[in-house]
Design a protein around this motif. Structure first.
Motif, PDB file in Angstrom:
ATOM      1  N   UNK A 213       0.831  -1.191   0.000  1.00 16.73           N
ATOM      2  CA  UNK A 213       0.000   0.000   0.000  1.00 16.73           C
ATOM      3  C   UNK A 213       0.873   1.251   0.000  1.00 16.73           C
ATOM      4  N   UNK A 214       0.432   2.330  -0.653  1.00 16.12           N
ATOM      5  CA  UNK A 214       1.200   3.583  -0.618  1.00 16.12           C
ATOM      6  C   UNK A 214       1.454   4.030   0.814  1.00 16.12           C
ATOM      7  N   UNK A 215       2.648   4.469   1.071  1.00 10.23           N
ATOM      8  CA  UNK A 215       3.044   4.895   2.416  1.00 10.23           C
ATOM      9  C   UNK A 215       3.080   6.412   2.509  1.00 10.23           C
ATOM     10  N   UNK A 247       8.563   2.835  -2.378  1.00  8.58           N
ATOM     11  CA  UNK A 247       7.497   3.436  -3.163  1.00  8.58           C
ATOM     12  C   UNK A 247       7.536   2.897  -4.585  1.00  8.58           C
ATOM     13  N   UNK A 248       6.377   2.879  -5.216  1.00 10.27           N
ATOM     14  CA  UNK A 248       6.271   2.395  -6.594  1.00 10.27           C
ATOM     15  C   UNK A 248       5.122   3.125  -7.274  1.00 10.27           C
ATOM     16  N   UNK A 249       5.109   3.146  -8.620  1.00 17.12           N
ATOM     17  CA  UNK A 249       3.974   3.749  -9.322  1.00 17.12           C
ATOM     18  C   UNK A 249       2.677   3.014  -8.969  1.00 17.12           C
ATOM     19  N   UNK A 363      -7.911   8.670  10.547  1.00 14.70           N
ATOM     20  CA  UNK A 363      -8.895   9.069   9.526  1.00 14.70           C
ATOM     21  C   UNK A 363      -8.214   9.837   8.390  1.00 14.70           C
ATOM     22  N   UNK A 364      -7.005   9.381   8.037  1.00 17.66           N
ATOM     23  CA  UNK A 364      -6.279   9.979   6.921  1.00 17.66           C
ATOM     24  C   UNK A 364      -6.852   9.494   5.597  1.00 17.66           C
ATOM     25  N   UNK A 365      -6.342  10.052   4.498  1.00 17.48           N
ATOM     26  CA  UNK A 365      -6.879   9.730   3.182  1.00 17.48           C
ATOM     27  C   UNK A 365      -6.783   8.269   2.814  1.00 17.48           C
ATOM     28  N   UNK A 366      -5.727   7.577   3.274  1.00 19.58           N
ATOM     29  CA  UNK A 366      -5.582   6.159   2.935  1.00 19.58           C
ATOM     30  C   UNK A 366      -6.667   5.299   3.569  1.00 19.58           C
ATOM     31  N   UNK A 367      -7.363   5.839   4.577  1.00 15.41           N
ATOM     32  CA  UNK A 367      -8.417   5.087   5.256  1.00 15.41           C
ATOM     33  C   UNK A 367      -9.787   5.306   4.617  1.00 15.41           C
ATOM     34  N   UNK A 368      -9.859   6.052   3.531  1.00 13.79           N
ATOM     35  CA  UNK A 368     -11.153   6.349   2.923  1.00 13.79           C
ATOM     36  C   UNK A 368     -11.778   5.079   2.355  1.00 13.79           C
ATOM     37  N   UNK A 462      -1.875   1.537   9.116  1.00 14.43           N
ATOM     38  CA  UNK A 462      -0.418   1.538   9.277  1.00 14.43           C
ATOM     39  C   UNK A 462       0.344   1.979   8.052  1.00 14.43           C
ATOM     40  N   UNK A 463      -0.289   2.764   7.154  1.00 14.08           N
ATOM     41  CA  UNK A 463       0.342   3.116   5.875  1.00 14.08           C
ATOM     42  C   UNK A 463       1.330   4.265   6.050  1.00 14.08           C
ATOM     43  N   UNK A 464       2.404   3.978   6.764  1.00 16.24           N
ATOM     44  CA  UNK A 464       3.447   4.977   7.021  1.00 16.24           C
ATOM     45  C   UNK A 464       4.809   4.360   6.745  1.00 16.24           C
ATOM     46  N   UNK A 465       5.787   5.219   6.489  1.00 15.81           N
ATOM     47  CA  UNK A 465       7.130   4.744   6.218  1.00 15.81           C
ATOM     48  C   UNK A 465       8.096   4.979   7.361  1.00 15.81           C
TER      49      UNK A 465
END
Length: 783
Positions: A213-215, A247-249, A363-368, A462-465
């Protein structure tokens, strides 16, 4: 005579004008040819590049089939992304699983390509095999120190040899680089790893993550400034290790079909009579072979890599094993794997301990999408379950933070209703600045009341780096609190969630779909409301404590087994393994006879993997980092494992890329995890690829003007091109090949045209002097 002279003069003047025009045209044409020669390549009869600097690069108009294009170093040119197909075979034998992952890299372009694939594996996987298949040949990868492996790979790539490099970027994020894939060629790479089966509450499970998942990667900051030997300069510390590697496209699912198909088969040999066998998130076919064995495969042969695969199984009624002991003899040593489920906490008349629960919701954007709904439903259920004598608080965060009650309050009906209403009103947007919320939960909630149990429940994907920053905060600030993590969504960062719970002496719960909310949260409530099994220790005659992992042993909760591995310095050890602990105030002990251990495979790898984890955990005790790195490298090399300090590299001895042919680099694009909202994560939609960003939850930079113009022209010429996949696909990308203009080439073009202009002017001057000489030496009747 004068008429003839005028005719001659007229002809000479015309010839002079013609010659001037011809020279000017030649100079102009030469300038144009030279300019285009710097930015284009020689083309074969079929219109495709045949050699030169840009061989293998394409423009959108050159593509005649569905392709994914990413900007190359040269303006207006693009690299066709390598295509990937993955086959997974999981062989489960009792408490151990052996997994083989076969990745097929296909180069659809007419140039030579290096492909890079960022992919996940379980955080406890012991990766020990890398094979590269070329035709009928298999080339076995060798374990090397990380830097040495990188140098071997880069040299092989430069020499035109096929090579593969497998590196660990996080315990659950790996990169596979494959160099010199020829035009239209497919390279097969196999990866193998060992993994322990997870057990909790009588349920066994195995998870295979399919997509990274994007971090959200916070920008580098300077917390403490340390000057280097009085040089006067200090470098900011980066909270995200190897940020460009994780990270990746990522493709926008609104504009692209899902890619990266995965076929998966599980051969399950449980070792006990089986009851329910289920796939949590995918449709599967299940074939039975006796009462202990099953074969599970995905329906429809393959699925896109956009969410985790999870398989769960239970024993038939009354057949759940409560203990197990397995051994592997290797190189004169014995490796043990033991598990035992402690008895339930004795029922006493004493009232349950008062609890102080700090709920933290992401409630960040990745949790939408479905993730925020699952999180809100889970948290509302948890708040409703509080006892009136408990105290609690709710903290929510994106790239801002709200401490709802500004401290702990009584769990009265009124406060619970207010908190539930607040939670239900949350929407998902913004970045994932997790550290301030964690600091607030651990530092700012006041002292723990006498006789109370402080618990921090973290609901996030947990989408953090910057995991290391958060682990350090937990290690330094948790005090008497226990940290429980709840992983939300289709592709949570299980490494962060598992390690955070372990360091916080809590437990990790995964919720991947709405229908799991009630059951999984019910299990969590049972753990929250019961005291942990504490003071767990394992001993064995002649075995040092550091040779038993994990060390120290973590606390356990209802239904969780003690799982440990050990290295014994002899082939046939005698004696007993003793495990002790406390359930509440009640002491507990079990003795396990080593002579009765069953044979097992791969246990040494599991011990080494866990040993490395134990060593890494010491970094939070401020151990000398150089000594720590050497210890990690030593264990990994001895057991042929990929780690933070070691990598697997495979090289074909025969060069395959012809000398002079360039090699282009492109990352394999990834799907957005199922249920994620692309616009919430990456910002407003754009008609073209967008620039790299290290903070994916924020809106990224605008698309490049040149590509936008190319895309518009292509769409005008072929309105269905976008639907057919002929236009370079929109993606959110990191560290793709450069898209800026090359200043050095622009300078060379300008100098070349200036030189041609000066040459043309000089030639014209010489011609004029010759004409004047002709006129000066002509006789009167020739004029």
């Amino acid at each position: 005579m004068f008429v003839e002279d005028e005719v001659v003069i007229g002809r000479l003047r015309a010839r002079r004008v013609s010659m001037s025009l011809l020279i000017a045209l030649v100079a102009f044409a030469a300038s144009i040819l030279m300019t285009f020669g710097l930015v284009t390549v020689a083309y074969a009869d079929d219109g495709q590049p045949k050699s030169g600097q840009l061989a293998g690069l394409v423009r959108p108009n050159d593509v005649n089939s569905g392709s994914l294009l990413f900007p190359a170093k040269e303006p207006g040119f693009f690299v066709e992304a390598p295509r990937l197909k993955t086959d997974v075979q999981m062989d489960v034998s009792g408490p151990v699983a052996r997994i083989k992952v076969t990745q097929r890299f296909q180069n659809p372009s007419k140039g030579w390509v290096e492909g890079t694939y960022v992919f996940p594996l379980p955080e406890n996987s012991a990766v020990d095999v890398l094979k590269m298949q070329i035709g009928e040949r298999f080339i076995e990868g060798q374990i090397k120190p990380r830097q040495e492996a990188r140098e071997i790979y880069e040299q092989a790539k430069a020499e035109g040899k096929k090579a593969a490099l497998l590196e660990q970027q996080r315990p659950n994020i790996f990169t596979n680089q494959v160099a010199n894939i020829g035009p239209g060629e497919t390279i097969v790479v196999q990866i193998e790893y060992q993994q322990a089966v997870h057990q909790s509450g009588g349920e066994f499970s195995l998870r295979f993550p399919m997509v990274v998942a994007p971090r959200y990667n916070p920008a580098p900051i300077v917390q403490t400034v340390e000057f280097n030997n009085g040089a006067g300069f200090a470098v900011p510390t980066d909270p995200v290790e190897n940020r460009e590697k994780i990270e990746a496209p990522v493709l926008d699912p609104r504009e692209n079909a899902k890619i990266n198909p995965v076929a998966l088969t599980v051969n399950l040999k449980a070792g006990f009579p089986l009851g329910d066998v289920k796939s949590s998130f995918h449709d599967v076919d299940i074939k039975q072979d006796g009462d202990q064995n099953r074969t599970i495969s995905l329906k429809g042969d393959s699925v896109p890599a956009d969410k985790d695969f999870e398989l769960t199984w239970k024993a038939a009624a009354g057949k759940t094993p409560s203990a197990g002991l397995f051994r592997e003899v290797l190189n004169g040593k014995t490796y043990l794997l033991a598990f035992v489920t402690p008895p339930a906490t004795p029922d006493t008349a004493a009232p349950p301990a008062k609890r102080e629960v700090v709920f933290v919701i992401d409630n960040s954007g990745s949790m939408s999408g479905p993730s925020i709904e699952q999180a809100k439903a889970s948290l509302a259920l948890a708040i409703a379950k509080l006892n009136p004598d408990d105290r609690f608080n709710v903290i929510r965060f994106d790239d801002t933070m709200t401490d709802y009650f500004n401290g702990l309050v009584a769990a009265s009906p009124d406060n619970r209703e207010k908190a539930i209403a607040f939670v239900r009103g949350l929407t998902a947007d913004g970045g994932t600045e997790m550290l301030p919320a964690l600091q607030d939960a651990l530092r700012n909630q006041g002292p723990v009341a006498a006789g109370a149990l402080r618990q921090v429940v973290f609901l996030t994907d947990g989408a953090i780096g910057n995991e290391q920053q958060l682990f350090m905060e937990i290690a330094q600030s948790r005090g008497d609190a226990r940290v429980f993590t709840v992983g939300i969504g289709s592709a949570p960062n299980s490494y962060f969630m598992t390690k955070a719970a372990e360091m916080g002496r809590g437990t990790f719960t995964q919720i991947g779909s709405s229908d799991q909310v009630a059951s999984r949260m019910g299990e969590l409530f049972t753990k929250l409301q019961n005291p942990a099994m504490t003071d767990i220790a394992a001993t064995f005659d002649g075995v040092k404590a550091e040779d038993i992992t994990p060390n120290p042993m973590p606390d356990l909760y209802a239904g969780e087994p003690v799982v440990l591995t050990a290295e014994l310095p002899e082939e046939k050890p005698a004696g007993k393994l003793q495990i002790i602990g406390k359930t509440g105030a009640q002491p507990w002990r079990v003795d396990m006879d080593i002579a009765n251990a069953a044979d097992g495979q791969g246990i040494s790898k599991l011990w080494a993997r866990r040993k490395i984890d134990d060593l890494e955990a010491r970094s939070y005790e401020r151990q000398d980092p150089t000594s720590l790195d050497k210890d990690v490298e030593s264990v990994a090399l001895a057991h042929h494992l990929v780690s933070r300090m070691t990598s697997l590299v495979a090289v074909d001895v025969t060069p395959s890329r012809p000398a002079g042919e360039p090699v282009n680099t492109a990352k394999v694009p990834l799907n957005l995890p199922e249920g994620w909202d692309f616009e919430k994560v990456y910002g407003e939609p754009a008609p073209a690829p967008i620039l790299p960003s290290s903070t994916p939850d924020h809106a990224m930079a605008a698309p490049q003007q040149e590509f936008a113009q190319l895309a518009e022209a292509r769409m005008a010429a072929a309105p269905t091109a976008k639907a057919a996949g002929l236009i370079a696909q929109r993606s959110a990308s990191v560290k793709l090949p450069q898209t800026a203009t090359r200043a050095d080439e622009q300078i060379m073009r300008g100098l070349t045209m200036l030189l041609l202009a000066l040459t043309a002017a000089s030639g014209l001057a010489v011609w004029r002097r010759r004409v004047r000489g002709i006129f000066a030496g002509a006789k009167p009747h020739d004029r």
